[in-house]
Design a protein around this motif. Structure first.
Motif, short mmCIF file in Angstrom:
data_model
loop_
_atom_site.label_atom_id
_atom_site.label_comp_id
_atom_site.label_asym_id
_atom_site.label_seq_id
_atom_site.Cartn_x
_atom_site.Cartn_y
_atom_site.Cartn_z
N PRO A 62 0.77 -1.52 -0.32
CA PRO A 62 0.09 0.62 -0.09
C PRO A 62 0.74 1.39 0.13
N HIS A 63 1.84 1.19 0.87
CA HIS A 63 3.10 2.56 0.58
C HIS A 63 3.91 3.43 -0.84
N LEU A 64 2.78 1.85 -1.78
CA LEU A 64 3.83 2.53 -3.33
C LEU A 64 2.75 2.62 -3.78
N HIS A 87 -1.41 8.13 6.50
CA HIS A 87 -0.94 7.88 4.79
C HIS A 87 -0.15 6.40 4.91
N LEU A 88 -0.39 5.55 5.00
CA LEU A 88 -0.16 3.98 4.81
C LEU A 88 -0.59 4.29 3.54
N GLU A 89 -1.84 4.28 2.37
CA GLU A 89 -1.44 4.79 0.93
C GLU A 89 -1.25 5.80 1.07
N PRO A 130 1.96 3.57 10.29
CA PRO A 130 0.03 3.10 10.41
C PRO A 130 -0.20 2.23 10.07
N HIS A 131 0.66 1.12 10.29
CA HIS A 131 0.64 -0.23 10.88
C HIS A 131 -0.35 -0.78 12.06
N PHE A 132 -1.61 0.33 12.37
CA PHE A 132 -2.74 -0.12 13.77
C PHE A 132 -2.64 -1.90 13.41
N ALA A 196 11.31 -7.76 7.31
CA ALA A 196 12.18 -6.29 5.76
C ALA A 196 11.77 -4.60 6.17
N HIS A 197 11.27 -4.64 6.81
CA HIS A 197 10.09 -3.44 7.14
C HIS A 197 9.44 -3.11 8.43
N ASP A 198 9.38 -1.73 8.10
CA ASP A 198 8.59 -1.62 10.42
C ASP A 198 7.41 -1.96 10.19
N ALA A 199 7.22 -3.24 9.83
CA ALA A 199 5.38 -2.69 10.12
C ALA A 199 4.75 -3.36 11.95
N PHE A 200 5.71 -3.95 12.61
CA PHE A 200 5.13 -4.94 13.80
C PHE A 200 4.98 -3.88 14.87
N GLY A 216 13.04 2.06 6.71
CA GLY A 216 11.91 1.67 7.42
C GLY A 216 10.38 2.10 7.38
N LEU A 217 9.82 2.85 8.52
CA LEU A 217 8.10 2.36 8.14
C LEU A 217 7.49 1.67 7.13
N SER A 218 7.41 3.35 5.89
CA SER A 218 7.86 2.60 4.33
C SER A 218 8.30 1.85 3.67
N SER A 276 2.72 -8.31 6.02
CA SER A 276 2.43 -7.49 6.78
C SER A 276 1.49 -6.68 6.56
N ASP A 277 1.49 -5.99 5.11
CA ASP A 277 1.00 -4.96 4.74
C ASP A 277 -0.27 -5.39 3.68
N ALA A 278 -0.50 -6.81 3.62
CA ALA A 278 -1.29 -7.40 2.97
C ALA A 278 -1.77 -8.89 3.47
ZN ZN Z 1 4.10 -1.22 6.12
#
Ligand code: ZN
Length: 305
Positions: A62-64, A87-89, A130-132, A196-200, A216-218, A276-278
């Protein structure tokens, strides 16, 4: 491309002005959702009572994610757009902002959560991580909020949304209890999650994990060589057994980390792929929020115990 999409939004807003909105009483509510987490939630709450279109499938970052021309048409045809927010999306935020000014109902589900329950972050324009959704407790609040918003938009089905929210929140409570029970085998010193990325971060806060990530987060910024070196030393120092891949992030960053550990004469396993994000593919267990969470928990506990 971005300018083109913005121009398209302006154009479509102009052409929509004369349109008379048909009363929702006589038809189904049309909803567009962004991430698969939000899509799953609306599906749980609404079932067949809405016409639902989810934009992002399994493995989509979703970041991209950028809106296509077809997406913009979907936005305009919808009665409401539910998105994750904070700002996740990152690339859709502008589009939603413009639409909101034009009178379109756009709902950030993150609005359900009070600021004091969010984790601060300087990496996002929103100032919050934003990874709430990895806080099941916060996801319950999101559930109630989305049900309430659906009820306002589609009054004839208000009791359905309220009932479904109640049942779903009960299921989330069961999930929380199961998570706690599974973690009993993992002592505090083994609760280190390298991904890999800061989703957790919300996962870490809920279950006492130290969370370390390469990016980082994104996912918009790639992990640097220095990060890989620093985290490989950390892994050796803390005797960490496994690191994790994420379904929506390229595998190469974690592989580089594994290679760096090896070059220092140590070994670290890849403990599996975390969602993570999906979510996972539709129709599979991992294609639902609850199934995804259970899968992640099992993968983490099995690899680190
Ligand atoms: Zn993410």
């Amino acid at each position: 491309m971005k300018n083109y999409i913005i121009a398209l939004i302006v154009l479509m807003a102009f052409s929509c002005k004369k349109e008379v909105k048909v009363d929702i009483e006589n038809r189904k509510l049309k909803v567009v959702t962004t991430t698969s987490q939000v899509t799953d939630l609306v599906k749980e709450l609404a079932g067949d009572n809405v016409i639902l279109e989810g934009l992002m499938g399994a493995g989509v970052d979703p970041h991209l994610y950028k809106a296509s021309e077809g997406d913009v048409t979907k936005f305009y045809n919808a009665d409401a757009i539910f998105y994750s927010g904070l700002h996740l999306e990152g690339k859709l935020e502008d589009v939603f902002e413009k639409m909101r000014h034009q009178g379109k109902t756009t709902i950030a589900v993150s609005d359900a959560i009070s600021k004091s329950d969010l984790i601060s972050s300087v990496d996002f324009a929103s100032s919050y991580d934003p990874h709430f959704w990895f806080s099941v407790t916060q996801w319950k609040k999101v559930t109630q909020y989305v049900a309430d918003e659906l009820s306002k938009l589609d009054v004839k089905n208000a009791t359905v949304y309220a009932d479904n929210a109640k049942k779903y929140i009960e299921k989330l409570t069961v999930l929380e209890k199961r998570n706690m029970a599974q973690l009993e085998v993992l002592p505090i010193e083994k609760r280190i999650l390298v991904t890999a990325h800061d989703a957790f971060a919300y996962f870490g806060k809920a279950y006492d994990f130290q969370v370390v990530s390469l990016q980082g987060l994104s996912t918009a910024t790639e992990a640097g060589v220095q990060d890989v070196q620093r985290i490989s030393s950390f892994i050796i120092e803390h005797n960490i057994k496994a690191v994790f891949i994420e379904s929506s992030v390229p595998v190469r960053t974690v592989e580089a980390l594994q290679a760096a550990v090896k070059s220092k004469g140590h070994q670290v396993e890849i403990g599996g792929t975390l969602y993570s994000d999906a979510l996972g593919n539709p129709g599979t267990k991992e294609g639902t929020y609850i199934g995804m969470y259970a899968y992640n928990m099992k993968t983490i506990v099995n690899a680190l115990k």
